[in-house]
Each structure stands twice: as C-alpha cells, then as structure tokens.
Motif scaffolding. Structure first.
Motif, short mmCIF file in Angstrom:
data_model
loop_
_atom_site.label_atom_id
_atom_site.label_comp_id
_atom_site.label_asym_id
_atom_site.label_seq_id
_atom_site.Cartn_x
_atom_site.Cartn_y
_atom_site.Cartn_z
N THR A 739 0.83 -1.20 0.00
CA THR A 739 0.00 0.00 0.00
C THR A 739 0.86 1.26 0.00
O THR A 739 0.44 2.29 -0.50
N ASP A 740 2.08 1.12 0.53
CA ASP A 740 2.97 2.28 0.59
C ASP A 740 4.25 1.91 -0.15
O ASP A 740 5.21 1.41 0.44
N PRO A 741 4.36 2.08 -1.50
CA PRO A 741 5.55 1.64 -2.28
C PRO A 741 6.79 2.39 -1.87
O PRO A 741 7.88 1.84 -1.95
N ARG A 742 6.66 3.59 -1.39
CA ARG A 742 7.87 4.36 -1.02
C ARG A 742 8.58 3.73 0.18
O ARG A 742 9.78 3.55 0.20
N LYS A 743 7.78 3.35 1.21
CA LYS A 743 8.37 2.71 2.40
C LYS A 743 8.94 1.36 2.05
O LYS A 743 9.98 0.95 2.58
N VAL A 744 8.25 0.64 1.10
CA VAL A 744 8.74 -0.68 0.71
C VAL A 744 10.08 -0.56 0.01
O VAL A 744 11.01 -1.34 0.23
N ALA A 745 10.22 0.45 -0.86
CA ALA A 745 11.48 0.64 -1.58
C ALA A 745 12.61 0.98 -0.63
O ALA A 745 13.74 0.50 -0.78
N ILE A 746 12.30 1.78 0.34
CA ILE A 746 13.33 2.16 1.33
C ILE A 746 13.80 0.93 2.10
O ILE A 746 15.00 0.72 2.27
N ALA A 747 12.87 0.12 2.56
CA ALA A 747 13.25 -1.07 3.31
C ALA A 747 14.06 -2.02 2.44
O ALA A 747 15.03 -2.63 2.91
N ALA A 748 13.68 -2.15 1.15
CA ALA A 748 14.42 -3.05 0.25
C ALA A 748 15.83 -2.54 0.04
O ALA A 748 16.80 -3.32 0.02
N ALA A 749 15.99 -1.23 -0.12
CA ALA A 749 17.34 -0.68 -0.30
C ALA A 749 18.21 -0.95 0.91
O ALA A 749 19.40 -1.29 0.79
N ILE A 750 17.61 -0.78 2.10
CA ILE A 750 18.37 -1.06 3.33
C ILE A 750 18.82 -2.51 3.36
O ILE A 750 19.97 -2.83 3.69
N ALA A 751 17.93 -3.41 3.00
CA ALA A 751 18.27 -4.84 3.04
C ALA A 751 19.36 -5.16 2.05
O ALA A 751 20.29 -5.91 2.35
N ARG A 752 19.27 -4.57 0.80
CA ARG A 752 20.31 -4.84 -0.20
C ARG A 752 21.67 -4.32 0.25
O ARG A 752 22.70 -4.98 0.05
N ALA A 753 21.65 -3.15 0.86
CA ALA A 753 22.94 -2.60 1.32
C ALA A 753 23.56 -3.48 2.38
O ALA A 753 24.77 -3.74 2.37
N LYS A 754 22.73 -3.96 3.31
CA LYS A 754 23.26 -4.84 4.35
C LYS A 754 23.79 -6.13 3.77
O LYS A 754 24.86 -6.62 4.16
N ALA A 755 23.09 -6.69 2.79
CA ALA A 755 23.53 -7.95 2.19
C ALA A 755 24.83 -7.78 1.43
O ALA A 755 25.74 -8.61 1.51
N LYS A 756 24.93 -6.70 0.66
CA LYS A 756 26.13 -6.47 -0.13
C LYS A 756 27.34 -6.26 0.74
O LYS A 756 28.43 -6.77 0.48
N LYS A 757 27.13 -5.52 1.84
CA LYS A 757 28.24 -5.28 2.78
C LYS A 757 28.71 -6.58 3.40
O LYS A 757 29.92 -6.85 3.50
N ALA A 758 27.78 -7.44 3.79
CA ALA A 758 28.16 -8.72 4.39
C ALA A 758 28.92 -9.58 3.40
O ALA A 758 29.89 -10.26 3.76
N GLN A 759 28.50 -9.58 2.11
CA GLN A 759 29.16 -10.38 1.09
C GLN A 759 30.59 -9.91 0.85
O GLN A 759 31.52 -10.71 0.76
N GLN A 760 30.77 -8.55 0.78
CA GLN A 760 32.12 -8.02 0.57
C GLN A 760 33.04 -8.37 1.72
O GLN A 760 34.19 -8.74 1.53
#
Length: 811
Positions: A739-760
């Motif tokens: 219902t709120d695509p903006r909040k969903v996008a923000i949460a997804a970006a946070i998750a991707r950043a955390k995942a990429k950092k852990a992988q590096q």
C-alpha cells in the motif's frame, strides 16, 4: 444530739422504721428445750480468722501439746483477735481447710487432736470487777477473743474502746428477729443472771446514763427470766418491742427505741449510743469473772430433718457434720443445710466445715420447708424491694450497678449501708437473689479499697526509703568531708603547708605552662596616640601562606584535569574514526541506493555495537536470500525485484520503514558530530580500519560462509521451481505491491545494502581460507537460514568487541 437521745428515751415510747416484713417465725421448734451439751468430737478445726478483721500470728507449731483455753494466736491490736484451744490435745496440722463460708474456699486452720482429758490452762478468776480499772477490763476482753455474737462478729474490745466516754445510752439487743433462730431466747431463759452480770461490766466500763435491754414481744419467757434476774434493780430497764423483721438489726432497733437514724456510713457511737448482743454480754461475764476465753457458744439446731430440734453448747472448731449427727440428723443430698437463719443465712457447701464464732443456727429442712430456688427472671421495676427496704435504699438500682460492676455508683447509692437482711430478695416477684449480688459487689469494692490502701502504703514506704537513703548519703558525705578536713589539718600541721592549697597551686602552674606552649604570645604595638594595639602581622602571614597553598593545590588539580581531557580527546577520535569508516563502507557498497547509505551509517554508529551488529547480520542474510530468489524467479520482470526483496526482508514494511528512519536520524547525527570533531585527526581513520580486521577473522569467515551457502541453496531451489512458471512474476508483482511503495522501496534498499556489505566482508576475510567454502556448502542443508544468520551476527559482534578491546589496550 446526745441530750436529744436521753430526752427521747425518757418519753418511754416506741417508734417505727420504714419497710420490714412479717415472715413465719418458726421458733417453737427449738426453744422448748433447755440448753444441752452433745458429745465432743475427737478432732477440732480452729480457723485462724473468725471475726471482722485480720488473723493473728501463730503461737504454736505442729506437734505442740496445748491445754483448754490456751491462746493459739496473738494479735497486734484490738482488731486482731486471738483464738484459743477448745480442749486439751496435740496440734497435728496447720494448713488450709474448708471454711464455713458461702464460697467454701479453704482458709488457714489449726487441727487439734483431743486427748479426752479436757484439761484447762491456768486461770485467774475475778470476784469483784469494780476493783479493776476499765482499761484492764477492756484488755482482758480482747485477750479472751470476744467478738459480737449477734452476727457481725466485730471485735468487742475495739468497739468498746472507740466509744468509751462517748456513750449516753447502752442498748443490749435481745430481739432475735430472724425466723427459726432461738439461741438468744434460750440463753436469756437459762443464763439470765450471767447476762445481767455481763451488762453491768459493760456499764462499769462505758459509764452510760441509761441501759436498756430490748426484747421482742414473741419471747415472754425470756422477758420473765430477765426481770427475775434483775430482782427489782432499776439500773437496767427492759423494753418490749413489737415483732417485726428486721427489728433486731442495730440501726432499726435504735430507730425503734429513740426515733433517731444512724448517719450513712456512720456508727451509732456518733449519736451517743452503743449496742451489744445478749450473747456477747454473757461472753464478757465469762471472760472477766471466770477467766474463760470464747471457746464455745450456743447454736440452734432446727429443721424437720432433725428429730429433736434444740439449742446446744458447741465448741469452736467442732465439725458441723458431727454436731448434726449427734442431734440425729440423717444426711440427704437432696436437701441442703443452712448456716444462719432463712433470711440472712447461706447454704453450707461442705458439712465438714467447723463451727465458728459466727455460727448461731444450723437449719436442716425437708421437702416441706425447702424447695429449690426458682429460676431468676428479669426485673420488672415493681419497686417492691424499695418499698420494703428498712434503710430506704434502692435495691433495684443497686442491682444494676452490681451487675455492671459500676462500683462508684454503688457507693453513691449507699451500698455500704445495706445490712443484708434479705427482705428485697424475699419480696422480689422475679426471684432475683439480690443479696448475693450485693455481697459480691461489697467484696469487690473492699478488694479495690485494699489494693488502693496497699499501693498507698507501698508509696509511703518507697518515699520513706528514698528520704532515708538521701539522709544516709548526706551523712556519708558529711563524714567523708569531715575526715578529709581532719587529714588535711594533720598534714598541714606536720608539713607546715596546706597540701590542698599546694596541689591547687601546682595545677594552676601546669595549666599556665600548657597555655604558654600551645598559644603564641600576643604581640602588641603602640598606636599614634600612645595606645597599645595588638600586632596581627603573624596572623596575616599565616593567612597568606594558606592562600598560597590553596592556589598550588588548584594548579595541580588543573594539570590532572588536563591529562583527563587528553584521554577523553583520544576516545573521541577513536569514535569519530569508527563513524567515518562506517560511512565510507556504506558509500562504496550502496552507490546505486543513495537512500540506504544513511541507514547503514546509522546502524554502524549505534550506541551498542553488539546489538547493531546482530541486527545488521540478520538484515543482510534476509536481503541476500530475497535477492537470490528474486533474480532466479523474475528474469523477465526486472521491475518486480525491488518489491520482492522488500517483502522477503521484512514481513511488515511499515515497521521496517519506521526503524530505517530512526536509524538514519541517528547515523546522520553521529556523522555530523564526527565531521566536526575529526578535522584535526586524519590518522584516526587508518587506525580504526586496521582494528576492524581483528584477531578473530576465522570465526567471522566461517559465519559468512554459512550465510552464503544458505543463500545459494535458496537460489537453486527458486530456479528449479520457477523454470515453467514465467507468468508467476506478474502474480507475485501484484501481491507484493504494498500500500505504501515508497516505504517498501526504502526497506528493500536497506536490506540490499546490508547484504552487499556482508558479502564483501566475507570475500575479503576468506581469501586465505578456501577450505571454509566446502564446509559452508556442507551446511547448506540447514532448515532454518534465519538462525544461521543470527549465529553469524553474534560471531561478528564478538570479533568487533575483541577488536575494540585490543584498540583500547594499544592506546
């Protein structure tokens, strides 16, 4: 008042008293036979106290042999009467024995075993009492143990001594008004001459102006016997009074003869009148003329249970049951035995109790004369008790006060004036035993008065003791001072110098020396006008020295504060370096997600690094798993990736967005503080980066390998499941749209950043550990990837903590 008494007596008339009753007399049963003596018992029980007063002190011990008439106790004054041995024999016991009292309680008693000889002690008869001073006669009456035998048993010697030289009228009471009792009637018939002799002894001691013998008109034989004994002498006048109960009571008889009333709580001697019973007059004659103490008295034995009612001589201490048995009485537990008359007497609780000086009648009734008392009922306020009370009391009020134990009210309503005649209980329609209540109330009041008296005596003894101790202390101090002065005078005489003055002088000198040594001498200067002023230069110098010392102390404290500030600056530089490193890592990992950078920085600079690390690890694991699944499932739908990753990372995107916003705010604040504080510390960054790769890399690498293995497994499963379902992308796209695509996008970006950092971090940490991959791949079969991510986060937190501790130690 005294003249009025004589004037009224000379009128030769009779008055009446209020109230009173006319009960059946029942005197003919026992007054028809002359006085007799029954067989004496083998054992006597002599109570130590048989009168109104205190018991005397023992004069005998167990095992002593005593003679008839020998005193067994002695008193301290006229109110403490002695008791005497009724016969000769041996004292076998001294202790408690049942008493002839309504309570039936035990009392101190002497047990005498008779020897059968009945041997008298030495006596000194007196032929002419007119040759003996009245004081000696009073003393002899006291030593004989004579008490009032009319019922009050008040010590006769005390009564005579208190009224001596005050009596204008002497009344001898021969009324005997109570039903059944005929002991006085029979005594006047059979011992009239002895009674007249006793009356004349009393007249000689008291010296009254008038002597009257009062007898009720139901005793004509007694009147004739007394008149015959007088033989025409006019020193004693006989007055015949009407039969009415209780005309034989002292106050009522005085009122009948004189018309005067004895004051409340007062005695008849206050109005110049003294009264004694005819049996008391007989006992006085035997004591003065025959030197016989009071060891026997006349007792009426009557009632239908006694075959031959009569009056007998009974010795003091004779068991009552023995007396009744010798008179033919047969014990019957259904019918009690009364001691005294039916109006003022009481039921004997134990027939083994002894005859005492107060025992004037024993009544053994049968079912014609006695019935059990009816049940007590409530007072109906009929006033019958008040109407018949001869003392004008209010028995119904006294009854309520006695039941409620209101002792003050009972005394206010003159309970002490009650003569316990029993009229109130006799006329009460509710069958209330009023006399019992009044007796109990009198006993309680007397007990309280005794306690108060003892307390006052104890207080007086204590105060006397305190005064004596104070006097003794003052006397000791005086003697000590006197002895010291004597020694001082002797030493002064020997040495020529007063030692006390010499000691005082030495003390003064020592105090002066101590004062000189402890205090600097006061300096003085001369003023402009020649006056002497104190020199305070030394005091000013001391104050200046104290100020310098305080300044030096403050300077040292400032140096210490500077060192502390230096340590604080180093700690701040370390914190800034950590913040900057976290910022750089976030910028390098999230070039395509500018919104996530702030969140990563905020989470890196969290106040609690352990909690931040755990949260970051969980988020990275979830994000990586979601990314792999999305890439394998949505090859033809690149736009859906963001939505899918967002929903796989967080079940509730709204909560995730709120958490991300809070983290970004904290990170931004920490970043601003770090940038403002680290302009002059560029080297701190390198130090922090070096400390991030701490000793425990192996644990971090293992945890990262486990996370990668789980992510790869999830990706493979997704590829195998979605090869034949290209259209699912559209469905997933539709369902994942929040219902709120903006909040969903923000949460997804946070998750991707955390995942990429852990992988590096994992790739950089595991370049030297190729074997770990194999280990991690074997663990891909783990069922719960979330638990594996938590374990990896805990491992990284521990590594970071060890790194921070090493950094602090290096600093």
């Amino acid at each position: 008042m005294l003249d009025d008494v004589l004037a009224r007596i000379k009128q030769n008339r009779l008055w009446n008293f209020p109230g009173g009753i006319y009960p059946p007399e029942m005197k003919q049963q026992s007054n028809g036979k002359k006085l007799s003596t029954l067989k004496h018992p083998d054992t006597y029980y002599i109570p130590l106290k048989q009168h109104a007063g205190n018991a005397g002190q023992l004069l005998v011990q167990v095992g002593d042999y005593v003679l008839k008439g020998q005193p067994l106790t002695q008193g301290e004054d006229f109110r403490t009467l002695p008791v005497h041995a009724p016969t000769s024999g041996t004292i076998t016991a001294i202790g408690d024995y049942t008493s002839s009292h309504p309570s039936g309680l035990n009392e101190p008693t002497i047990t005498l075993q008779a020897d059968g000889k009945d041997q008298w002690c030495e006596r000194q008869p007196l032929d002419d009492f007119l040759t003996v001073p009245p004081e000696q006669l009073i003393k002899k009456i006291y030593q004989a143990g004579i008490a009032g035998l009319g019922g009050a048993v008040f010590p006769t010697a005390s009564k005579i001594a208190s009224a001596e030289n005050k009596v204008k009228l002497l009344i001898i009471n021969g009324a005997e008004c109570e039903p059944y009792i005929t002991c006085d009637d029979r005594l006047m018939r059979d011992r009239s001459h002895d009674i007249i002799e006793g009356i004349r002894i009393l007249r000689y001691i008291l010296r009254p102006e008038k002597v009257i013998l009062a007898i009720e008109d139901n005793k004509p034989e007694a009147v004739k016997a007394m008149q015959y004994a007088l033989s025409g002498a006019n020193d004693i006048e006989i007055r015949i009074i009407p039969t009415k109960y209780p005309s034989g009571a002292a106050k009522q008889l005085i009122q009948i003869l004189t018309g005067l009333e004895v004051p409340n709580n007062g005695r008849s001697s206050q109005i110049g009148i003294l009264m004694n019973n005819v049996a008391t007059a007989y006992a006085i004659k035997k004591a003065i003329i025959n030197d016989e103490p009071l060891i026997k008295r006349v007792v009426t034995l009557t009632g239908d249970k006694i075959p031959q009612p009569r009056n007998v001589w009974a010795r003091i201490g004779t068991p009552i049951y023995h007396l009744l048995h010798e008179a033919g009485y047969q014990y019957d537990e259904r019918f009690p035995v009364f001691m005294g008359g039916p109006m003022m007497g009481f039921i004997l609780p134990n027939l083994n109790s002894p005859v005492t000086k107060v025992t004037n009648c024993l009544i053994a009734p049968d079912h014609f004369e006695y019935q059990p008392p009816p049940a007590e009922r409530n007072c109906i306020r009929c006033s019958a008790c008040s109407d018949h009370c001869p003392l004008k009391l209010m028995p119904q009020q006294l009854y309520w006060f006695a039941r409620s134990e209101d002792h003050q009210k009972s005394e206010e309503y003159n309970l002490k004036d009650c003569i316990e005649c029993g009229i109130c209980a006799y006329v009460c329609p509710s069958n209330i035993p009023l006399i019992q209540y009044f007796r109990q109330e009198k006993a309680k009041i007397a007990e309280l008065a005794l306690k108060a008296k003892l307390a006052e005596e104890a207080k007086q003894r204590f105060e006397a003791k305190q005064a004596r101790m104070e006097r003794e202390k003052q006397e000791r101090d005086r003697r000590t001072q006197q002895a010291a002065e004597t020694r001082r005078a002797e030493m002064a005489k020997q040495q020529g110098v007063d030692p006390v003055q010499a000691a005082l002088e030495r003390i003064r000198q020592k105090q002066a020396e101590n004062a000189v040594n402890s205090k600097p001498a006061i300096k003085t200067i001369t003023g402009e006008h020649g006056e002497i002023l104190p020199d305070n230069s030394d005091i000013m110098a001391a104050r200046k020295a104290r100020r310098l010392a305080k300044q030096t102390q403050a300077a040292d404290q400032g140096e210490n504060n500077a060192a502390t500030d230096k340590q604080a600056a180093i700690a701040a530089a370390i914190a800034r370096a950590k913040a900057k490193k976290a910022q750089q890592q976030a910028e390098s990992e999230t070039t395509s997600t500018p919104l996530a950078t702030t969140t990563v920085e905020a989470e890196t600079t969290e106040t609690d690094p352990r909690k931040v690390a755990i949260a970051a690890a969980i988020a990275r694991a979830k994000a990586k798993k979601a990314q792999q699944q999305a890439e394998s499932e949505t090859t033809s739908a690149p736009l859906v990736t963001t939505t899918t990753e967002t929903e796989q990372t967080e079940t509730d995107p709204r909560k995730a967005a709120i958490a991300a916003a809070i983290a970004r705010a904290k990170a931004k604040k920490m970043q601003q503080q770090a940038e403002s504080e680290t302009t002059s510390t560029p080297l701190a960054t390198t130090t922090v980066e070096a400390e991030q790769t701490e000793t425990d890399r192996r644990k971090a690498a293992i945890a990262a390998a486990i996370a990668r293995a789980k992510a790869k497994k999830a990706q493979q499963q997704a590829e195998s499941e979605t090869t034949s379902a290209p259209l699912v992308t559209t469905t997933t796209e539709t369902e994942q749209t929040e219902t709120d695509p903006r909040k969903v996008a923000i949460a997804a970006a946070i998750a991707r950043a955390k995942a990429k950092k852990a992988q590096q971090q994992a790739e950089s940490e595991t370049t030297s550990a190729p074997l770990v991959t194999t280990t991690a791949e074997t663990e891909q079969t783990e069922t719960d990837p979330r638990k594996a991510a938590i374990a990896a986060a805990i491992a990284r937190a521990k590594a970071k903590k060890a790194e921070r501790e090493g950094k602090i130690n290096n600093v």
